[in-house]
Design an enzyme around this catalytic site. Structure first.
Site, PDB file in Angstrom:
ATOM      1  N   GLY A  46       7.845 -46.608 -11.952  1.00 13.54           N
ATOM      2  CA  GLY A  46       6.592 -46.313 -10.745  1.00 13.54           C
ATOM      3  C   GLY A  46       6.213 -47.847 -10.353  1.00 13.54           C
ATOM      4  CD  GLN A  51       2.474 -51.258  -8.723  1.00 18.01           C
ATOM      5  OE1 GLN A  51       2.952 -50.499  -8.753  1.00 18.01           O
ATOM      6  NE2 GLN A  51       2.103 -52.418 -10.134  1.00 18.01           N
ATOM      7  CB  CYS A  91      -0.248 -50.206 -13.680  1.00 14.72           C
ATOM      8  SG  CYS A  91       0.017 -50.663 -12.415  1.00 14.72           S
ATOM      9  CG  LEU A  92       5.502 -51.555 -13.615  1.00 12.97           C
ATOM     10  CD1 LEU A  92       6.927 -51.476 -13.268  1.00 12.97           C
ATOM     11  CD2 LEU A  92       6.001 -52.288 -15.579  1.00 12.97           C
ATOM     12  CG  HIS A 133      -0.343 -45.465 -11.461  1.00 12.68           C
ATOM     13  ND1 HIS A 133      -1.096 -45.692 -12.465  1.00 12.68           N
ATOM     14  CD2 HIS A 133       0.165 -46.153 -11.092  1.00 12.68           C
ATOM     15  CE1 HIS A 133      -1.228 -47.051 -12.516  1.00 12.68           C
ATOM     16  NE2 HIS A 133      -0.387 -47.356 -11.958  1.00 12.68           N
ATOM     17  CD  GLU A 134       3.783 -45.661  -9.323  1.00 11.31           C
ATOM     18  OE1 GLU A 134       3.560 -47.204  -8.518  1.00 11.31           O
ATOM     19  OE2 GLU A 134       3.253 -46.600 -10.507  1.00 11.31           O
ATOM     20  CG  HIS A 137      -0.294 -48.959  -6.819  1.00  9.51           C
ATOM     21  ND1 HIS A 137      -1.194 -49.896  -7.287  1.00  9.51           N
ATOM     22  CD2 HIS A 137       0.278 -47.973  -8.045  1.00  9.51           C
ATOM     23  CE1 HIS A 137      -1.100 -50.223  -8.264  1.00  9.51           C
ATOM     24  NE2 HIS A 137      -0.133 -49.322  -9.244  1.00  9.51           N
TER      25      HIS A 137
HETATM   26 NI    NI Z   1       0.670 -48.844 -11.019  1.00 13.15          NI
END
Ligand code: NI
Length: 163
Positions: A46, A51, A91-92, A133-134, A137
């Site tokens: 995701g 991000q 998380c990226l 999660h996404e 963000h």
């Molecule tokens: Ni994330």
């Protein structure tokens, strides 16, 4: 299509609230394509627009084994949540780390797709976790604020788990 730079924890943009998308312009279409490229390149499941440094309410998710079944959410809203799951999350924007987070086990979302048609999705397990999660963000919330205990080194964590 292009791979964009992923912002990492400590970058102020990750703490900001993203803005609603009013129209899917060519620029927004390019952004979505680039977000998919960036997510797949980084082997993530995701990615949210902030991000990659863009404060728009856009999320891409793909939890499929083959990484060939993307979900695109524009202006997503969580309609329902139920159940509970506790497990590792990463998380990226927090590379190489994993933390234990409790999330709902079933999540229903409403959003718009890239043609600005209303869509709804329901997800369990990893997909439910990814939705939560996404979408967080987009309100400047990082999963690290929910972590139970400390953040683990991802390689060590998965080696110990035998995965
Ligand atoms: Ni994330």
């Amino acid at each position: 299509m292009a791979i964009r730079q992923i912002r990492v924890l400590g970058d102020e943009i990750l703490t900001k609230r993203s803005k609603e998308v009013k129209e899917v312009t060519d620029k927004v279409k390019v952004l979505i394509d680039d977000m998919l490229d960036t997510m797949y390149d980084a082997r993530g499941v995701g990615l949210a627009a902030p991000q990659v440094g863009i404060l728009k309410r856009i999320v891409v998710i793909d939890v499929s084994e083959e990484a060939d079944d993307p979900i695109i959410l524009i202006n997503p809203e969580i309609l329902e949540t139920s159940g509970e799951q506790t497990g590792p999350e990463g998380c990226l924007s927090v590379p190489g780390k994993v933390g234990i987070v409790t999330r709902p086990d079933h999540v229903k979302v409403k959003a718009y797709n890239e043609n600005m048609e209303e869509v709804t999705y329901e997800g369990d397990e990893l997909l439910a976790r990814a939705f939560m999660h996404e979408i967080e963000h987009l309100d400047g919330v990082m999963y690290v604020s929910h972590v139970e205990g400390k953040l683990h080194d991802a390689d060590e964590y998965y080696a110990e788990e035998g995965e």
